[in-house]
Design a protein around this motif. Structure first.
Motif, PDB file in Angstrom:
ATOM      1  N   GLU A 187      22.500-101.087 100.100  1.00 17.03           N
ATOM      2  CA  GLU A 187      21.251-101.618  99.725  1.00 17.03           C
ATOM      3  C   GLU A 187      21.469-102.749  98.819  1.00 17.03           C
ATOM      4  O   GLU A 187      20.867-103.806  98.814  1.00 17.03           O
ATOM      5  CB  GLU A 187      20.500-100.889  98.920  1.00 17.03           C
ATOM      6  CG  GLU A 187      20.053 -99.622  99.689  1.00 17.03           C
ATOM      7  CD  GLU A 187      19.141 -98.694  98.975  1.00 17.03           C
ATOM      8  OE1 GLU A 187      18.027 -98.381  99.286  1.00 17.03           O
ATOM      9  OE2 GLU A 187      19.543 -98.248  97.743  1.00 17.03           O
ATOM     10  N   ALA A 225      18.422 -95.937 103.357  1.00 12.20           N
ATOM     11  CA  ALA A 225      18.133 -97.282 102.996  1.00 12.20           C
ATOM     12  C   ALA A 225      17.374 -97.845 104.332  1.00 12.20           C
ATOM     13  O   ALA A 225      18.259 -98.429 104.926  1.00 12.20           O
ATOM     14  CB  ALA A 225      19.331 -97.836 102.756  1.00 12.20           C
ATOM     15  N   VAL A 229      18.369-101.739 105.441  1.00 11.66           N
ATOM     16  CA  VAL A 229      19.838-101.884 105.793  1.00 11.66           C
ATOM     17  C   VAL A 229      19.821-101.838 107.215  1.00 11.66           C
ATOM     18  O   VAL A 229      19.264-100.964 107.768  1.00 11.66           O
ATOM     19  CB  VAL A 229      20.771-100.731 105.154  1.00 11.66           C
ATOM     20  CG1 VAL A 229      22.250-101.190 105.837  1.00 11.66           C
ATOM     21  CG2 VAL A 229      20.672-100.864 103.534  1.00 11.66           C
TER      22      VAL A 229
END
Length: 291
Positions: free
Chosen positions: A247, A210, A213
Motif C-alpha cells: 500500500e 489492499a 494495489v
C-alpha cells in the motif's frame, strides 16, 4: 466428556473456510480444519507461529463469522488472575459508603464489579469469543491458572460464589513460541501451526486487503518480502507488513516516485528495527532487483 457444538450453516471445514474468506481472512485447509474441529468439539483452539502470520486476525475472523464480540485478553509478563478475571471498583465502593452515611451498602453488588475478559466470556458464552493472546508471554503460574480455567470454565469470586459458563465458550489462544507451553495445556486444545503463507496465497491476501494495489505490485512485494525473511533479521516482516508495504509503495508511486524506488523509500513500513534496516538497506537494491 467432549461437548459438541452445532455451527449454523457450516457442516465442515470447507464452508468455514468460505465464511472466513467472506470475513476477509484466507484460511488454508489445515487452519480451516483445526478451527472447525475446535468449534464443533467445544475445545479451545491453540494457534502457534511467528509474529505477524495472522494468528490474532484468525481469531477476529472466527468471531466475525460467528457474529460474536471478540473479548481479548492480552498476556504479558507478570499478568495475574485478577487482571484476567475481575476486580472490585474500590474508589466507587468508598464513594458509595460516604454517600450512604448510616445506610447499608452492598459493596459486592454488580455496580462495583469490573469484569475482565475471562469473566465477560463466561457471562455470555453464546455472544462472545475469548482470545487469549500471546500466552507465551505470561509466566508459568498464570499458565497454570488458565489450565484450571480451561478444565471447567468456572470463576470463583469469594464474595459472590462460583460463576460457571452455561456452555463452553469459544476460546482461541495464540503463542509466538518464545517459550514452550505446558503439555497439559496443549492437550486441552486443538492445535495448529500457522507459518508464513506461500507466495501465491500471500499475494491473494495483499489483493484482498489492499484494493488499491495492482496484481503485479502485490506479486513483486511478496517476492521481496520472501527475500527479506530469508535474511538473518531480528524482526522479519509479517503478513500485515507485506500488505502495508504494498500500500505504501503504491501511494508513493501515485505521487510520482518510480518503481522500484517506491519500494525502497517505503522500507520503514516493512522493517521496524534499526539494526535490521542497517543490515538490509545496503542490500536492498539487489533484493528489489531480484523481485
Amino acid at each position: 466428556m467432549t461437548v459438541r457444538r452445532s455451527i449454523q450453516g457450516m457442516d465442515g471445514p470447507e464452508p468455514l473456510a468460505r465464511a472466513l474468506r467472506d470475513a476477509q481472512y484466507i484460511a488454508d485447509e489445515g487452519l480451516a480444519t483445526a478451527a472447525y474441529l475446535a468449534l464443533a468439539l467445544g475445545k479451545p483452539l491453540l494457534l502457534e507461529g511467528a509474529p505477524g502470520v495472522g494468528k490474532t486476525e484468525a481469531a477476529k475472523a472466527i468471531a466475525s463469522v460467528l457474529g460474536r464480540e471478540l473479548v481479548r485478553l492480552q498476556c504479558y509478563e507478570g499478568i495475574d488472575a485478577a487482571a484476567a478475571m475481575y476486580e472490585w471498583n474500590f474508589p466507587r465502593q468508598m464513594l458509595a459508603i460516604r454517600q450512604a452515611g448510616d445506610d447499608y451498602v452492598n459493596l459486592y453488588a454488580d455496580d462495583f464489579l469490573i469484569a475482565r475478559p475471562i469473566l465477560r466470556a463466561l457471562e455470555a458464552p453464546r455472544d462472545r469469543v475469548l482470545l487469549i493472546d500471546e500466552i507465551d508471554r505470561a509466566d508459568h503460574e498464570f499458565e497454570a491458572f488458565l489450565l484450571e480455567f480451561l478444565s471447567d470454565f468456572t470463576v470463583s469470586i469469594p464474595e459472590r460464589g462460583t460463576i460457571r459458563a452455561a456452555e463452553p465458550p469459544v476460546v482461541v489462544l495464540t503463542s509466538n513460541r518464545t517459550r514452550e507451553l505446558h503439555e497439559a495445556l496443549r492437550r486441552r486444545c486443538v492445535y495448529h501451526w500457522i507459518g508464513y503463507p506461500d507466495p501465491a496465497l500471500e499475494a491473494q491476501i495483499v489483493m484482498m486487503r489492499a484494493s488499491t494495489v495492482a496484481q503485479d505490485t502485490a506479486q513483486r512485494v511478496v517476492r521481496a518480502v520472501g527475500a527479506l525473511r530469508a535474511e538473518p533479521l531480528a524482526k522479519p516482516p509479517g503478513v500485515a507488513e507485506t500488505v502495508e508495504w504494498a500500500e505504501a509503495a503504491t501511494l508513493l508511486n501515485a505521487q510520482g516516485v518510480p518503481w522500484p524506488r517506491a519500494f525502497a523509500r517505503a522500507i520503514g513500513v516493512a522493517l521496524k528495527d534499526q539494526e535490521d534496516l542497517d543490515y538490509i538497506v545496503p542490500r536492498l537494491d539487489a533484493i528489489l532487483g531480484a523481485a
